[in-house]
Design a protein around this motif. Sequence first.
Motif, short mmCIF file in Angstrom:
data_model
loop_
_atom_site.label_atom_id
_atom_site.label_comp_id
_atom_site.label_asym_id
_atom_site.label_seq_id
_atom_site.Cartn_x
_atom_site.Cartn_y
_atom_site.Cartn_z
N ASN A 1 15.85 -18.72 -59.25
CA ASN A 1 17.26 -18.88 -58.89
C ASN A 1 18.20 -18.79 -60.09
O ASN A 1 19.34 -18.33 -59.97
CB ASN A 1 17.48 -20.21 -58.17
N ARG A 2 17.73 -19.24 -61.25
CA ARG A 2 18.55 -19.19 -62.46
C ARG A 2 18.92 -17.74 -62.78
O ARG A 2 20.08 -17.43 -63.05
CB ARG A 2 17.79 -19.81 -63.62
N ASN A 3 17.94 -16.86 -62.78
CA ASN A 3 18.18 -15.45 -63.06
C ASN A 3 19.08 -14.82 -62.00
O ASN A 3 19.97 -14.02 -62.31
CB ASN A 3 16.86 -14.68 -63.13
N MET A 4 18.84 -15.17 -60.75
CA MET A 4 19.64 -14.63 -59.65
C MET A 4 21.11 -15.02 -59.80
O MET A 4 22.01 -14.19 -59.62
CB MET A 4 19.10 -15.14 -58.32
N VAL A 5 21.36 -16.27 -60.16
CA VAL A 5 22.73 -16.76 -60.31
C VAL A 5 23.44 -16.05 -61.45
O VAL A 5 24.57 -15.57 -61.30
CB VAL A 5 22.74 -18.30 -60.54
N ILE A 6 22.79 -15.97 -62.61
CA ILE A 6 23.42 -15.34 -63.78
C ILE A 6 23.77 -13.89 -63.49
O ILE A 6 24.91 -13.44 -63.72
CB ILE A 6 22.50 -15.44 -65.01
N ALA A 7 22.82 -13.13 -62.97
CA ALA A 7 23.06 -11.71 -62.69
C ALA A 7 24.13 -11.53 -61.63
O ALA A 7 25.01 -10.66 -61.75
CB ALA A 7 21.76 -11.04 -62.25
N SER A 8 24.08 -12.33 -60.59
CA SER A 8 25.04 -12.20 -59.48
C SER A 8 26.47 -12.44 -59.94
O SER A 8 27.39 -11.69 -59.61
CB SER A 8 24.69 -13.18 -58.36
N VAL A 9 26.66 -13.50 -60.72
CA VAL A 9 28.01 -13.84 -61.18
C VAL A 9 28.54 -12.76 -62.12
O VAL A 9 29.70 -12.34 -62.02
CB VAL A 9 28.01 -15.22 -61.87
N ILE A 10 27.72 -12.30 -63.04
CA ILE A 10 28.14 -11.25 -63.97
C ILE A 10 28.57 -10.00 -63.22
O ILE A 10 29.63 -9.41 -63.50
CB ILE A 10 27.01 -10.91 -64.97
N LEU A 11 27.77 -9.57 -62.24
CA LEU A 11 28.05 -8.34 -61.52
C LEU A 11 29.36 -8.42 -60.73
O LEU A 11 30.20 -7.51 -60.79
CB LEU A 11 26.90 -8.01 -60.57
N VAL A 12 29.55 -9.51 -60.01
CA VAL A 12 30.75 -9.62 -59.17
C VAL A 12 32.01 -9.83 -60.02
O VAL A 12 33.05 -9.21 -59.78
CB VAL A 12 30.60 -10.76 -58.14
N VAL A 13 31.92 -10.68 -61.04
CA VAL A 13 33.07 -10.91 -61.92
C VAL A 13 33.46 -9.61 -62.63
O VAL A 13 34.64 -9.26 -62.71
CB VAL A 13 32.76 -12.01 -62.95
N GLY A 14 32.46 -8.88 -63.12
CA GLY A 14 32.73 -7.66 -63.87
C GLY A 14 33.22 -6.51 -63.03
O GLY A 14 34.26 -5.91 -63.31
N ILE A 15 32.49 -6.20 -61.96
CA ILE A 15 32.86 -5.06 -61.12
C ILE A 15 34.09 -5.39 -60.29
O ILE A 15 34.93 -4.52 -60.03
CB ILE A 15 31.67 -4.67 -60.21
N GLY A 16 34.23 -6.64 -59.89
CA GLY A 16 35.38 -7.04 -59.09
C GLY A 16 36.67 -7.10 -59.88
O GLY A 16 37.75 -7.18 -59.31
N GLY A 17 36.57 -7.06 -61.21
CA GLY A 17 37.78 -7.08 -62.04
C GLY A 17 38.43 -8.44 -62.12
O GLY A 17 39.66 -8.54 -62.24
N ALA A 18 37.64 -9.51 -62.08
CA ALA A 18 38.21 -10.85 -62.18
C ALA A 18 38.93 -11.03 -63.51
O ALA A 18 38.55 -10.44 -64.53
CB ALA A 18 37.10 -11.89 -62.05
N ALA A 19 39.98 -11.84 -63.49
CA ALA A 19 40.76 -12.06 -64.71
C ALA A 19 41.12 -13.53 -64.83
O ALA A 19 41.48 -14.18 -63.85
CB ALA A 19 42.03 -11.21 -64.69
N LEU A 20 41.02 -14.03 -66.05
CA LEU A 20 41.43 -15.40 -66.35
C LEU A 20 42.71 -15.31 -67.16
O LEU A 20 42.68 -15.05 -68.37
CB LEU A 20 40.33 -16.11 -67.15
N ARG A 21 43.86 -15.46 -66.49
CA ARG A 21 45.16 -15.26 -67.14
C ARG A 21 45.80 -16.60 -67.48
O ARG A 21 46.11 -17.40 -66.61
CB ARG A 21 46.09 -14.45 -66.23
N PHE A 22 46.01 -16.81 -68.77
CA PHE A 22 46.66 -18.03 -69.24
C PHE A 22 48.17 -17.82 -69.39
O PHE A 22 48.95 -18.75 -69.28
CB PHE A 22 46.05 -18.45 -70.58
N SER A 23 48.55 -16.56 -69.68
CA SER A 23 49.95 -16.19 -69.77
C SER A 23 50.02 -14.67 -69.67
O SER A 23 49.00 -14.01 -69.52
CB SER A 23 50.57 -16.66 -71.10
#
Length: 430
Positions: A375-397
Amino acid sequence: MSKHAVLDINEKPTGGQLITLSFQHMFAMFGSTILVPQLVGLSPAIALLTSGIATIIFLLITQFKVPAYLGSSFAFITPILIATGGLDGNGANVNPGNAMIGAMAVGVVYGIVSLVIWKSGYKWLMRLLPPIVVAPVIIVIGLGLSGTAVNMAMNVNGEYNFLHFTAALVTLFSAIIFNVYFKNILSTMPILMGLIIGYIYSAIVGIVDFSAVKEAKWFALPDFLIPGVDYEFNVTSKILLAMVPIVIVTISEHIGHQLVLGKVVNRNYIKDPGLHRSLLGDGLGTFVSAIIGGPPKTTYGENIGVLAITRVFSVYVILGAAVLAIIFSFAGKAMALVQTIPTAVLGGISILLFGIIASSGLRMLVENNIDFGNNRNMVIASVILVVGIGGAALRFSESFSIEGMALAAIVGVILNLVLPGRNKEVKDLN
């Protein structure tokens, strides 16, 4: 001394051999090196010039022990577009100076990492960047660019164009044929051969404009970008956060290339001249490239392929290729010809290239026996793929944000460090 070498590392070729073999290496890297600046709105001539300069720097730093050629890095395509604000209506970069500042910062980070490795060894780096983090980020780089490749291949001014798409398909399938069916030196140049055949087809069907070639001079200076002269040297968080985190991938790519190259030439480059030297050579090459307007650099798999096929390992041949690249960058007519390559042709070759980047990430997972029942590997890979391909952004300003693959890479490293069950054993690199 490698028993199977035609010319070993420090053996000098004859004059005729030097010219022929050096041209071979230059053309092996040519397609990829000029493609990157075409995609991000920079100058192909300056990319070619700086690839030669960076290669010479790399050879000097590694004490002429490592026969590696440095070309434009595909990992920085999206980060450059984010840092610079993208392209204008004519395909030119809106703010290329930002890309140069970011590339300089990348070079500095390489230098810092190489210094730490020199003092403390490399195993900490392997714990920080295991395959379960690096491989998904590589997949994000490839798939994140897939929409760009398809759009370039199919559309003209945002509208579907059948004729242009046929040029893209001719380019794509030509590159595939050379990659799969040819077993000689041509198999290491599928990008260049695909571009050539796609260009010829495009000229036949009438979608190439040769006016720029007619107007160009035979000798022309590349388009230099000098800090403080051509752009204001202003370091911002946006530039740094867009480009610097990508070293997570490029450093891993560098290590992989050094391991493969070492096996080809029967040397252990992690120990001699040392990973710290090769990383420093890569980073200094990128830094100097950025000072005069070139994109970030990386060691090239295409040229490792040429070494494997020809068994010619001589650093003098690599040096000759670097010198030829520098000379060729001043050929105005040739560089103008490069600028006339239709977007459809670039799109066709990009479909293959970006797909190969993503597939190399999958291959890394397979070769390292990553267990997705864990599950550890599944979680890490899943989050990286969706955050990266989905274009997630952490905007502070408005001026401070972390987004896309940069955010995915950082999140991946953090998850690997904090989630329980991390494997603390690091294999020796030999």
